[in-house]
Structures are given as C-alpha cells and as structure tokens.
Motif scaffolding. Structure first.
Motif, PDB file in Angstrom:
ATOM      1  N   UNK A   1       0.835  -1.208   0.000  1.00 51.70           N
ATOM      2  CA  UNK A   1       0.000   0.000   0.000  1.00 51.70           C
ATOM      3  C   UNK A   1       0.867   1.254   0.000  1.00 51.70           C
ATOM      4  N   UNK A   2       1.977   1.231   0.772  1.00 49.73           N
ATOM      5  CA  UNK A   2       2.907   2.355   0.791  1.00 49.73           C
ATOM      6  C   UNK A   2       3.482   2.601  -0.600  1.00 49.73           C
ATOM      7  N   UNK A   3       3.885   1.519  -1.281  1.00 50.49           N
ATOM      8  CA  UNK A   3       4.467   1.650  -2.612  1.00 50.49           C
ATOM      9  C   UNK A   3       3.441   2.224  -3.575  1.00 50.49           C
ATOM     10  N   UNK A   4       2.212   1.712  -3.527  1.00 49.54           N
ATOM     11  CA  UNK A   4       1.155   2.205  -4.413  1.00 49.54           C
ATOM     12  C   UNK A   4       0.901   3.690  -4.175  1.00 49.54           C
ATOM     13  N   UNK A   5       0.803   4.079  -2.907  1.00 46.46           N
ATOM     14  CA  UNK A   5       0.584   5.493  -2.576  1.00 46.46           C
ATOM     15  C   UNK A   5       1.767   6.344  -3.053  1.00 46.46           C
ATOM     16  N   UNK A   6       2.988   5.837  -2.867  1.00 41.21           N
ATOM     17  CA  UNK A   6       4.181   6.563  -3.316  1.00 41.21           C
ATOM     18  C   UNK A   6       4.210   6.731  -4.820  1.00 41.21           C
ATOM     19  N   UNK A   7       3.899   5.655  -5.549  1.00 46.44           N
ATOM     20  CA  UNK A   7       3.866   5.720  -7.010  1.00 46.44           C
ATOM     21  C   UNK A   7       2.828   6.734  -7.458  1.00 46.44           C
ATOM     22  N   UNK A   8       1.648   6.717  -6.833  1.00 48.73           N
ATOM     23  CA  UNK A   8       0.585   7.655  -7.205  1.00 48.73           C
ATOM     24  C   UNK A   8       0.994   9.101  -6.936  1.00 48.73           C
ATOM     25  N   UNK A   9       1.628   9.364  -5.807  1.00 51.91           N
ATOM     26  CA  UNK A   9       2.059  10.720  -5.468  1.00 51.91           C
ATOM     27  C   UNK A   9       3.093  11.219  -6.474  1.00 51.91           C
ATOM     28  N   UNK A  10       4.111  10.396  -6.727  1.00 52.85           N
ATOM     29  CA  UNK A  10       5.168  10.788  -7.668  1.00 52.85           C
ATOM     30  C   UNK A  10       4.591  10.959  -9.068  1.00 52.85           C
ATOM     31  N   UNK A  11       3.719  10.045  -9.487  1.00 54.06           N
ATOM     32  CA  UNK A  11       3.100  10.136 -10.812  1.00 54.06           C
ATOM     33  C   UNK A  11       2.310  11.426 -10.942  1.00 54.06           C
ATOM     34  N   UNK A  12       1.572  11.786  -9.904  1.00 57.45           N
ATOM     35  CA  UNK A  12       0.801  13.024  -9.939  1.00 57.45           C
ATOM     36  C   UNK A  12       1.673  14.247 -10.079  1.00 57.45           C
ATOM     37  N   UNK A  13       2.781  14.278  -9.370  1.00 55.25           N
ATOM     38  CA  UNK A  13       3.687  15.429  -9.437  1.00 55.25           C
ATOM     39  C   UNK A  13       4.430  15.502 -10.771  1.00 55.25           C
ATOM     40  N   UNK A  14       4.738  14.331 -11.362  1.00 63.80           N
ATOM     41  CA  UNK A  14       5.444  14.299 -12.641  1.00 63.80           C
ATOM     42  C   UNK A  14       4.489  14.464 -13.816  1.00 63.80           C
TER      43      UNK A  14
END
Length: 164
Positions: free
Chosen positions: A5-18
């Motif tokens: 879940x942490x990885x998924x949330x991290x990927x989503x956050x980074x994807x949103x910013x990029x």
C-alpha cells in the motif's frame, strides 16, 4: 499501511507530481567519474515505477548506462519538483519501441522504431524525493516575502521521500 500500500501510494504521489512534465534532466555517471545531466523527453506511459526514454544506441548516455546503471531523473512542473533515483537498462524490444513511438521520437530518429540505432532506456525507480509548493509561483514568492517581514519560516509546501 502495508508495504504494498505504501508503494502504491508513493507511485501515485510521484506520478501526480510528474504528470505535467514532458521533459526531465537525465543524469548518468560518466566514464570519467563525473555526473552528467542532459534534457530528455519522457515517453508518455502510465507511471508504474518505470520510466521510458528513446535514445541513440551509440550515444554517450547509452554508453554511460551500460557502464553504470545508477541514474537520477529530475522533473519540474509548476510548483512541484521530483528527483527520482533508479537503475537503468538498455532495451532493444522492437514491439515496445513501436508501442512507445510517437511524433516526438520520429523527429529525432529518421529510420523509425525498427532501426538498430534506436534503443530504449528503461529506468526502474528505486526512490524519489519531492517538493510540492502550495498554489502558484506567486504565492510561493509571497510566502518568502512574508517570512522576511515576520521572521517566521516560509510555508513553501511539502517535502518527502518515497521508496519505490
């Protein structure tokens, strides 16, 4: 949260910013030991922890990746910044090249995705650090000016690291 879940949330956050960044700075370790950054166009694909770039097989960046796979990719969009570290590899998969091929790639490579001169650089993200300022650049400048007057630290947004 679980690590998945942490990885998924991290990927989503980074994807949103990029998300709005079309260009980035791609940094490799040069043969002389120095770091070398150059602008690169990110291929439009949903970020799942991997980034894809087209490159010329005989380019310095490809030689650098073959010698040392550790890379950094830095993005800036609006008031967000992302610094992503990872491991790169050179990919010659013709079907993946065709899948990612677009007009921007065609402008750089005359002979199409089937050409031996065209390779992909795949970056598997290992971690990222991001900075995200609230509002616009103007509001950030106002926060700096306000801090000069009040002596308080400016509220310039969030900064965090993400394990990918």
């Amino acid at each position: 949260m679980t690590s998945a879940e942490d990885r998924t949330a991290g990927v989503e956050k980074v994807a949103g910013l990029m998300g709005e960044s079309k260009l980035c700075m791609f940094t490799t370790h040069g043969r002389d030991g120095h770091l070398l950054s150059r602008p690169m166009a990110l291929q439009e694909t949903e970020f799942d922890g991997d980034l894809w770039f087209f490159a010329r097989n005989d380019s310095r960046k490809v030689m650098d990746v073959r010698a040392n796979s550790s890379v950094n990719v830095a993005f800036q969009s609006g008031t967000a910044w992302v610094s992503l570290s990872g491991s790169a590899e050179i990919v010659r998969d013709e079907s993946k090249k065709k899948d990612l091929w677009n007009q921007a790639a065609a402008a750089w490579f005359d002979n199409g995705p089937e050409s031996e001169e065209v390779v992909l650089i795949k970056v598997e993200a290992e971690g990222a650090e991001y900075w995200s300022a609230p509002g616009s650049k103007v509001s950030t400048l106002i926060a700096y000016a306000k801090s000069r007057i009040t002596g308080d630290k400016p509220d310039v947004g969030t900064n965090d690291t993400v394990d990918l």
